[in-house]
Design an enzyme around this catalytic site. Sequence first.
Site, PDB file in Angstrom:
ATOM      1  N   HIS A  97       0.850  -1.189   0.000  1.00 23.13           N
ATOM      2  CA  HIS A  97       0.000   0.000   0.000  1.00 23.13           C
ATOM      3  C   HIS A  97       0.886   1.239   0.000  1.00 23.13           C
ATOM      4  CE1 HIS A  97      -2.907   3.026   1.403  1.00 23.13           C
ATOM      5  NE2 HIS A  97      -3.833   2.219   0.903  1.00 23.13           N
ATOM      6  N   GLU A 145      -4.677   2.449  -7.665  1.00 17.44           N
ATOM      7  CA  GLU A 145      -5.098   3.780  -7.234  1.00 17.44           C
ATOM      8  C   GLU A 145      -3.917   4.732  -7.167  1.00 17.44           C
ATOM      9  OE1 GLU A 145      -7.104   2.892  -3.587  1.00 17.44           O
ATOM     10  OE2 GLU A 145      -5.286   2.962  -2.404  1.00 17.44           O
TER      11      GLU A 145
END
Length: 230
Positions: A97, A145
Site C-alpha cells: 500500500h 489507485e
Amino acid sequence: MKKRTLRTPFFVVNPKAYLYGKQALALAKAADELSSLYDIDILFTVQQADVSLIKQATTHLFITVQHLDGIEIGRGMGYVLPEAVAEAGAEATFLNHAEHPMTLQELTKAMQRSNELGILTIVCANSLTEARAAASLKPDVMVCEPTELIGTGQTSDLQYMTETNRVVREIDPEILILQAAGISSAVDVEKALSSGADGTGGTSGIVQAEDPVQTLTEMIKQAVKYKKED
C-alpha cells in the site's frame, strides 16, 4: 492451504488506523450483517492485534490484515509473521500500500509466504508501470489507485480506471481488480464498478462519515447491483 474463494463484486471496508478494538469490532459486526443480508463478499481490514477478536465475532467477513512480512518462523523481531495472523483467522492481506510500500524483493517474499498459507494477496500499485510489474507477480487482487488521491474523497477518473483494468487483464485475466481511490459515496461505488472493476471499497469516506453504518449500507446496496446472475 487452499484460499477462500472471493466472489465478485466484492467490497473492502478498510479502517486503516482510524479504528481499533471495540470501535473496529462494532463496524465489523455491521459489515458482517450486510454481507449476509445482501449476499456479498466483504473484506474487512483490521489491526493485527484485532484479528482474533473480529474473526471470532463475525461469520461472513474476509478478515484481512493491512500488511504482513515475508519472514519464516524464527528471527524477525518487529515484523509480522504470516503464520501468526493466519492462525488468528486472517484470510487475506494487503501488500505494498502507498502508506506501507515494499521493495520488489519484500513483496515477492510476502506473496510467496501468503500463498503457502492460503492467504489471499491484495497488491497495490499507483501507476500503470507499477500495475504491470505487480500483475506479473500474479496476486489474487490488484489495487489500482493513484497515491495522490488516497484519502482525498476524489476518485480516479474513469479513463484511468479503464486503462489500469485493461493493463492488468492483458497480463493475467484471472487477477481480480479493485478500484478504490477516494470512494466516499454510492455514486463513487457505481463509478468504480461501471469501469469494469471487480470490487471497490473505502476508508475515510466510511469511518469519518456522520453515520458510518448508513454510508456503508448505501455503498453495499449500490455494489450488489453489479452482481451477475448465476
